[in-house]
Design a protein around this motif. Structure first.
Motif, mmCIF file in Angstrom:
data_model
loop_
_atom_site.group_PDB
_atom_site.id
_atom_site.type_symbol
_atom_site.label_atom_id
_atom_site.label_comp_id
_atom_site.label_asym_id
_atom_site.label_seq_id
_atom_site.Cartn_x
_atom_site.Cartn_y
_atom_site.Cartn_z
ATOM 1 N N SER A 1 26.120 12.361 12.584
ATOM 2 C CA SER A 1 26.479 13.338 11.560
ATOM 3 C C SER A 1 26.005 14.717 12.000
ATOM 4 N N ALA A 2 26.550 15.754 11.396
ATOM 5 C CA ALA A 2 26.144 17.129 11.708
ATOM 6 C C ALA A 2 25.179 17.661 10.653
ATOM 7 N N ASP A 3 24.482 16.754 9.986
ATOM 8 C CA ASP A 3 23.491 17.176 8.993
ATOM 9 C C ASP A 3 22.349 17.926 9.674
ATOM 10 N N VAL A 4 21.604 18.668 8.877
ATOM 11 C CA VAL A 4 20.446 19.398 9.392
ATOM 12 C C VAL A 4 19.437 18.403 9.971
ATOM 13 N N PHE A 5 18.839 18.757 11.105
ATOM 14 C CA PHE A 5 17.795 17.937 11.722
ATOM 15 C C PHE A 5 16.455 18.344 11.094
ATOM 16 N N SER A 6 16.211 17.866 9.908
ATOM 17 C CA SER A 6 15.055 18.313 9.103
ATOM 18 C C SER A 6 13.718 17.982 9.761
ATOM 19 N N GLU A 7 13.580 16.749 10.238
ATOM 20 C CA GLU A 7 12.315 16.343 10.868
ATOM 21 C C GLU A 7 12.049 17.152 12.127
ATOM 22 N N LEU A 8 13.108 17.370 12.924
ATOM 23 C CA LEU A 8 12.985 18.176 14.134
ATOM 24 C C LEU A 8 12.579 19.602 13.785
ATOM 25 N N LYS A 9 13.153 20.134 12.714
ATOM 26 C CA LYS A 9 12.842 21.510 12.312
ATOM 27 C C LYS A 9 11.343 21.669 12.056
ATOM 28 N N GLU A 10 10.763 20.716 11.341
ATOM 29 C CA GLU A 10 9.330 20.776 11.062
ATOM 30 C C GLU A 10 8.518 20.641 12.346
ATOM 31 N N ARG A 11 8.978 19.756 13.240
ATOM 32 C CA ARG A 11 8.264 19.556 14.501
ATOM 33 C C ARG A 11 8.319 20.824 15.364
#
Length: 381
Positions: free
Chosen positions: A26-36
Motif C-alpha cells: 500500500s502507499a500508506d504513510v510509513f508511520s513507524e519509519l517516520k518516528e525511527r
C-alpha cells in the motif's frame, strides 16, 4: 480493469525481464519509519547522503499525489567471485563491497523498472507512476519489507528467504490500487552475530545503525578519516560486508543469475599502489561503471593509502612519498604522511621530516606530525 489479473500479469512479466522478486504494498504513510527517522535525526545517526525530508521519505503521496500502491522489486547479486586474485607482499590489494562488484545497480534496477513501467502503461495507458532506486526519497528497505520481499534484519538489511540479504532493491509508486502482499515474518530471533561482528560498533542495537560509525559510510567520505576508524578499515576501498557475511541467513547463499552483476576480479579486488597514481580518465574508464565510483577517486585513494598502511607495505613507500610530496589535495597528502608513519621505515620518516619543513597546510602538518609520532611504535617492535 481487473486488478487481480493485472497484478498476475505484472508478476509473470517481471520474471521474463530478470526481476527475481516482486511484491506489492500500500502507499500508506510509513508511520513507524517516520518516528525511527526522527530519532535517528535527533541522535545525529544520519549519513548525510539521504535524499528528501523525513516527510518525503515516509509519505508516498508527497512524491506522487495519486499514489495508491508501491511495487517493490529485488534482484539478486553474487556473494562470491570465481578465482579471486590473491593479495601478495609484492602486490597488495583492496576490496570493494559485494554490492559494487558488477555494473552499477542503479543502472540495473532502473532498466528493470522502466520495462515494468512500460508494460503497465501498455495495459493501463492512463496510469501514473514514479520509479525510484536508492537515490529516491522513499526507503527501499521499508517498501520491500511492507511488500513482503523480506524482513528487516538486525543488520538493517532486507533479508529474503531465497537470496538472503544479497539483493538490490527498487520500487515503482503507482496510482493503481493493487491488493497488497503479506509481510515476511522476522526470523532473526535471539541472534546478534551482526551486532557482535561490526568492526566499529555502528549497529547500536538490532535494526538501529549509527551511519557516522559505519565503515560502508566512512569509506565514501572525502575528508580525513577519524583516527579511531583508520585501524578498522583494513583493506576496504569501498563499502563493508561484515554484517552480511556473518549473518546465518546468508550461509551458502551465492547466486549468479545476472551477467551484469558479475565482478571483474581485477576491479573488485584492485591493486592498491596503482590506485594512488590513477588519472581521472583512467579512473572513469576502469571504475566508472560500478556504483563504488560515485564519489570520485579521492575517497578511494585515501582508503588505498590506509590499506597500504594496514599491510605495512614497505614496497609502497617510494610511491606514497611521491603522493605526499606532489599531490595537490591536502587530505591525500596528509593521509599519505600518516600511512608512511604507520609503515615505519627510516626512509619514510626522513621523507615526512623533509616534507614537514616545507608544508604550509596546517592539517597536513598535523597529519605529518602524527606520522612521525609512530617512531615510538617502531622502536618498541
Amino acid at each position: 480493469m481487473n486488478r487481480e489479473k493485472l497484478k498476475q500479469e505484472i508478476i509473470d512479466y517481471s520474471k521474463k525481464i530478470g526481476i527475481d522478486k516482486i511484491g506489492f504494498a500500500s502507499a500508506d504513510v510509513f508511520s513507524e519509519l517516520k518516528e525511527r527517522l526522527k530519532r535517528q535525526q535527533n541522535l545525529a545517526y544520519y549519513s548525510g547522503f539521504e535524499k528528501g525530508s523525513v516527510e518525503e521519505r515516509t509519505e508516498p503521496e508527497r512524491l506522487l499525489p495519486e499514489a495508491q500502491s508501491i511495487i517493490s522489486i529485488a534482484i539478486a547479486y553474487p556473494s562470491r567471485m570465481e578465482n579471486p586474485p590473491k593479495s601478495t607482499k609484492e602486490e597488495r590489494r583492496g576490496i570493494f563491497c559485494r554490492a559494487s562488484w558488477g555494473t552499477d545497480y542503479h543502472v540495473i534496477l532502473r532498466d528493470r523498472l522502466e520495462k515494468l513501467s512500460a508494460f503497465i502503461k501498455e495495459k493501463v495507458p492512463e496510469v501514473k507512476d514514479k520509479l525510484m532506486v536508492d537515490t529516491g526519497e522513499l526507503s527501499d528497505r521499508a517498501v520491500a519489507e511492507r511488500a513482503g520481499i523480506g524482513f528487516s534484519g538486525k543488520n538493517t538489511s532486507i533479508i529474503t528467504p531465497e537470496f538472503g540479504s544479497y539483493v538490490y532493491l527498487g520500487e515503482l509508486v503507482t496510482n493503481i490500487p493493487f491488493i497488497p502482499d503479506e509481510p515476511v515474518d522476522d526470523s532473526c530471533g535471539e541472534c546478534t552475530k551482526c551486532l557482535d561482528a561490526c568492526p566499529t560498533g555502528a549497529l547500536i542495537q538490532g535494526g538501529q545503525l549509527n551511519a557516522q560509525r559505519c565503515i560502508a559510510f566512512l569509506t565514501q567520505t572525502k575528508d580525513y578519516l577519524p583516527d579511531e576508524f583508520r585501524t578498522k578499515i583494513g583493506n576496504r576501498v569501498y563499502g563493508c560486508d561484515t554484517c552480511q557475511v556473518v549473518c546465518p541467513k546468508n550461509k551458502k547463499i551465492d547466486f549468479h543469475i545476472h551477467p551484469e552483476t558479475e565482478p571483474d576480479p581485477e576491479i573488485a579486488k584492485p591493486k592498491l599502489q596503482p590506485m594512488l597514481r590513477i588519472s581521472n580518465r583512467e579512473f572513469k574508464e576502469t571504475f566508472g561503471h560500478i556504483s563504488g565510483s560515485w564519489r570520485g577517486k579521492k575517497p578511494l585513494q585515501r582508503n588505498a593509502l590506509i590499506g597500504l598502511a594496514h599491510y605495512k607495505d614497505v614496497s609502497a613507500v617510494t610511491e606514497i612519498i611521491q603522493v605526499m610530496q606532489h599531490d595537490p589535495r591536502p587530505v591525500i597528502r596528509g593521509t599519505a604522511a600518516w600511512s608512511l608513519g604507520k609503515i615505519g621505515t627510516a626512509e619514510a620518516f626522513a621523507a615526512i621530516e623533509h616534507a614537514l619543513a616545507i608544508e604550509k597546510d596546517e592539517q597536513v602538518r598535523y597529519e605529518m606530525q602524527k606520522g612521525l609520532d609512530f617512531r615510538h611504535e617502531v622502536s618498541a617492535r
